[in-house]
Write an enzyme that holds these catalytic residues in place. Structure first.
Site, PDB file in Angstrom:
ATOM      1  N   GLY A 248      -6.579  37.008  59.232  1.00 31.95           N
ATOM      2  CA  GLY A 248      -7.264  36.911  57.769  1.00 31.95           C
ATOM      3  C   GLY A 248      -7.611  35.835  57.785  1.00 31.95           C
ATOM      4  O   GLY A 248      -6.856  34.520  57.734  1.00 31.95           O
ATOM      5  N   GLY A 274      -8.133  32.708  68.460  1.00 34.88           N
ATOM      6  CA  GLY A 274      -8.413  32.539  67.151  1.00 34.88           C
ATOM      7  C   GLY A 274      -7.643  31.511  66.514  1.00 34.88           C
ATOM      8  O   GLY A 274      -8.208  30.524  65.937  1.00 34.88           O
ATOM      9  N   ASP A 303      -0.683  37.695  78.579  1.00 32.44           N
ATOM     10  CA  ASP A 303      -1.577  37.768  79.986  1.00 32.44           C
ATOM     11  C   ASP A 303      -1.142  36.808  81.084  1.00 32.44           C
ATOM     12  O   ASP A 303      -1.573  36.966  82.238  1.00 32.44           O
ATOM     13  CB  ASP A 303      -2.955  38.018  79.690  1.00 32.44           C
ATOM     14  CG  ASP A 303      -3.183  39.270  78.930  1.00 32.44           C
ATOM     15  OD1 ASP A 303      -2.493  40.130  78.682  1.00 32.44           O
ATOM     16  OD2 ASP A 303      -4.431  39.021  78.123  1.00 32.44           O
ATOM     17  N   GLY A 347      -3.625  43.318  80.482  1.00 37.01           N
ATOM     18  CA  GLY A 347      -4.069  41.912  81.156  1.00 37.01           C
ATOM     19  C   GLY A 347      -5.257  41.278  80.636  1.00 37.01           C
ATOM     20  O   GLY A 347      -6.046  40.307  81.346  1.00 37.01           O
TER      21      GLY A 347
HETATM   22  N1  LIG Z   1     -13.108  29.874  64.491  1.00 37.25           N
HETATM   23  C1  LIG Z   1     -11.866  30.024  63.892  1.00 37.25           C
HETATM   24  N2  LIG Z   1     -11.864  29.126  62.737  1.00 37.25           N
HETATM   25  C2  LIG Z   1     -10.982  28.764  61.936  1.00 37.25           C
HETATM   26  N3  LIG Z   1      -9.975  29.617  61.938  1.00 37.25           N
HETATM   27  C3  LIG Z   1      -9.924  30.833  62.777  1.00 37.25           C
HETATM   28  C4  LIG Z   1     -11.014  31.187  63.592  1.00 37.25           C
HETATM   29  N4  LIG Z   1     -10.889  32.187  64.428  1.00 37.25           N
HETATM   30  C5  LIG Z   1      -9.761  32.579  64.041  1.00 37.25           C
HETATM   31  N5  LIG Z   1      -9.094  31.877  63.169  1.00 37.25           N
HETATM   32  C6  LIG Z   1      -7.982  32.244  62.175  1.00 37.25           C
HETATM   33  O1  LIG Z   1      -6.831  32.434  63.123  1.00 37.25           O
HETATM   34  C7  LIG Z   1      -6.268  33.716  62.920  1.00 37.25           C
HETATM   35  C8  LIG Z   1      -5.693  34.538  64.229  1.00 37.25           C
HETATM   36  O2  LIG Z   1      -6.814  34.733  65.271  1.00 37.25           O
HETATM   37  P1  LIG Z   1      -6.906  35.998  65.816  1.00 37.25           P
HETATM   38  O3  LIG Z   1      -8.195  36.172  66.773  1.00 37.25           O
HETATM   39  O4  LIG Z   1      -6.910  37.326  65.030  1.00 37.25           O
HETATM   40  O5  LIG Z   1      -5.743  36.126  66.878  1.00 37.25           O
HETATM   41  P2  LIG Z   1      -5.074  35.381  68.030  1.00 37.25           P
HETATM   42  O6  LIG Z   1      -4.859  33.793  67.709  1.00 37.25           O
HETATM   43  O7  LIG Z   1      -4.048  35.921  68.501  1.00 37.25           O
HETATM   44  O8  LIG Z   1      -6.353  35.220  69.214  1.00 37.25           O
HETATM   45  C9  LIG Z   1      -7.634  34.674  62.082  1.00 37.25           C
HETATM   46  O9  LIG Z   1      -7.040  35.526  61.396  1.00 37.25           O
HETATM   47  C10 LIG Z   1      -8.085  33.306  61.605  1.00 37.25           C
HETATM   48  O10 LIG Z   1      -7.117  33.096  60.139  1.00 37.25           O
HETATM   49  O1  LIG Z   2      -6.704  45.719  71.954  1.00 35.39           O
HETATM   50  P1  LIG Z   2      -7.530  44.753  72.375  1.00 35.39           P
HETATM   51  O2  LIG Z   2      -8.136  43.809  71.309  1.00 35.39           O
HETATM   52  O3  LIG Z   2      -8.582  44.970  73.204  1.00 35.39           O
HETATM   53  O4  LIG Z   2      -6.818  43.527  73.172  1.00 35.39           O
HETATM   54  C1  LIG Z   2      -6.089  44.291  74.258  1.00 35.39           C
HETATM   55  C2  LIG Z   2      -5.704  42.807  75.045  1.00 35.39           C
HETATM   56  O5  LIG Z   2      -4.722  42.335  74.116  1.00 35.39           O
HETATM   57  C3  LIG Z   2      -3.565  42.007  75.071  1.00 35.39           C
HETATM   58  O6  LIG Z   2      -2.464  42.882  74.761  1.00 35.39           O
HETATM   59  C4  LIG Z   2      -2.983  40.660  74.622  1.00 35.39           C
HETATM   60  O7  LIG Z   2      -3.820  39.596  74.794  1.00 35.39           O
HETATM   61  P2  LIG Z   2      -3.421  38.213  74.427  1.00 35.39           P
HETATM   62  O8  LIG Z   2      -2.038  37.941  74.658  1.00 35.39           O
HETATM   63  O9  LIG Z   2      -4.459  37.326  74.812  1.00 35.39           O
HETATM   64  O10 LIG Z   2      -3.557  38.255  72.783  1.00 35.39           O
HETATM   65  C5  LIG Z   2      -3.983  42.095  76.496  1.00 35.39           C
HETATM   66  O11 LIG Z   2      -3.322  42.327  77.495  1.00 35.39           O
HETATM   67  C6  LIG Z   2      -4.870  43.358  76.299  1.00 35.39           C
HETATM   68  O12 LIG Z   2      -5.929  43.499  77.300  1.00 35.39           O
END
Ligand SMILES: Nc1ncnc2c1ncn2[C@@H]1O[C@H](COP(=O)(O)OP(=O)(O)O)[C@@H](O)[C@H]1O
Ligand SMILES: O=P(O)(O)OC[C@H]1O[C@](O)(COP(=O)(O)O)[C@@H](O)[C@@H]1O
Length: 396
Positions: A248, A274, A303, A347
């Protein structure tokens, strides 16, 4: 780990690993390298002998006809992996570290002279780890990773992690924050615990957890949690994250306002792509405001698909858990007439979990991974091989 001695900026904590397919993601100032493979890789018509010749930085067009391309490539790489330091922005006076080497082994003595004693010294700021250790002489060599058709070898060095002799924060005055964001991954609590314990070794007493990731900075109903050895002592025994996670958005400026209001000096951010894009945005905003705040990114991916890490946390657990699925599939397939067990493992675009689970199981005949193209049909195709296995292995 190197965090408290990293004078600032966004930094990776672990170093060293080289691989096939890479994609530069804009996470950190130091960008992180993840694997990327063509989504069409596992198609029938793709030639199984196709050679992977790919530039490491896909966005930079390398002109191989330029006689200086290697040097340019190397310089660009170094620029990309030069960690930003607070001392680049502020006029800071370093102080001797408060990290005691004796924590690393009893042999350490001041002014040690023997090699054995010196072995446990601090990490020099200029230390580097070599990223690519193999010189492939041809793109057809097993596992070749080439950046040009001649398979030139280019030096690629990254910073070495570890405690430094000089630091830039007075531990007694430091307030450190920790947050976990994005999806869950086995090992989050271990990492939180170890950050708290290591900060304590440095003498940092004020450590807080920010609940539910970035949300903890802007959701008025959430309050920071004091963290200490006592609080984190046994959290590694349970799964999930002690601090909670969330997805979020939130305004980066609000988050930095909150970091500033809380007087946080260093923030440890555990998360994936993210989360690190967010960490980078926070770091940029801190720089813009000229705040002496250190943002440290701890990459979380089960992964194991980050170029700079020996192994990402959570990966071992995934490989271990995969054994159960593999064993069940094996028993089922072994008992069935002409049985074939098919296990699909996670993965994303990398085959580390599948490959390691295969190697540790010893019960797998064929392991298909995204990095290695294959054909289904034809005399050398997968289906032909399966027929051969059924004919030769299908015995009770
Ligand atoms: N480009 C961005 N700039 C700033 N904050 C971001 C951006 N992308 C994601 N975030 C923040 O990081 C959080 C986690 O990102 P997300 O992609 O959901 O998970 P992960 O870190 O596991 O890849 C998001 O909910 C958001 O608050
Ligand atoms: O459900 P989604 O968004 O396709 O993500 C699945 C992917 O997330 C993972 O479970 C974990 O990936 P991260 O550790 O990079 O977040 C991968 O192994 C899998 O392929």
């Amino acid at each position: 780990m190197a965090f408290a001695s990293l004078p600032n900026g966004v930094g990776l904590i672990n170093l060293g690993q080289s691989h096939l397919h890479k994609e530069l993601n804009e996470c950190f100032n130091v960008k992180c390298l993840r694997f990327s493979t063509s989504k069409k890789r596992m198609t029938r018509d793709r030639p199984s002998s196709s050679i992977v010749v790919r530039a490491v930085a896909p966005n930079s067009d390398i002109d191989f006809s330029d006689p200086d391309w290697k040097q340019r490539y190397q310089e660009e790489f170094e620029k990309r992996f030069s960690l930003p330091h607070l001392r680049d922005v502020f006029d800071l006076t370093p102080i001797p570290t408060t990290f005691f080497l004796k924590n690393r082994g009893s042999q350490v003595v001041e002014d040690a002279s023997s090699t054995e004693e010196k072995k446990y010294g601090y990490v020099n700021d200029d230390d580097r780890a070599l990223l690519r250790v193999i010189k492939f002489s041809s793109p057809t060599s097993a596992g070749a990773e080439c950046i040009d058709p001649n398979c030139s070898w280019v030096e690629q060095w990254v910073h070495r992690a570890g405690p430094r002799q000089q630091i830039y924060f007075e531990p007694g005055k430091v307030k450190a924050g920790i947050l976990t964001c994005g999806g869950l991954c086995p090992g989050l609590n271990d990492v939180i615990r170890q950050i708290v314990l290591t900060l304590e070794i440095y003498g940092v007493k004020n450590v807080v957890g920010i609940p539910y990731g970035y949300r903890g900075f802007f959701d008025k109903g959430l309050h920071e949690v004091p963290l200490s050895r006592q609080v984190v002592q046994n959290i590694n025994l349970s799964g999930g994250s002690l601090l909670g996670v969330s997805r979020g958005n939130g305004e980066v400026s609000d988050i930095v306002d909150s970091i500033q209001a809380r007087r946080i000096d260093m923030l440890f951010i555990l998360g994936g792509n993210g989360t690190h894009a967010g960490a980078n945005a926070i770091h940029e905003e801190c720089r813009k405001r000229k705040l002496k705040i250190c943002i440290v990114g701890v990459p979380k991916t089960i992964d194991n698909d980050i170029l700079l890490m020996d192994k990402t946390f959570g990966f071992d657990t995934a490989v271990e858990e995969a054994q159960r699925a593999i064993n069940s599939a094996y028993i089922e397939a072994h008992s069935a007439y002409h049985g074939i067990g098919l296990v699909k493992l996670m993965g994303r675009n990398s085959g580390f979990i599948a490959m390691h689970a295969t190697l540790s199981s010893g019960q797998i005949d064929v392991c298909l991974i995204p990095e290695v193209p294959f054909k289904l049909d034809g005399p050398y195709g997968l289906l032909k091989h399966l027929e051969h296995l059924i004919e030769n292995k299908d015995r009770l």
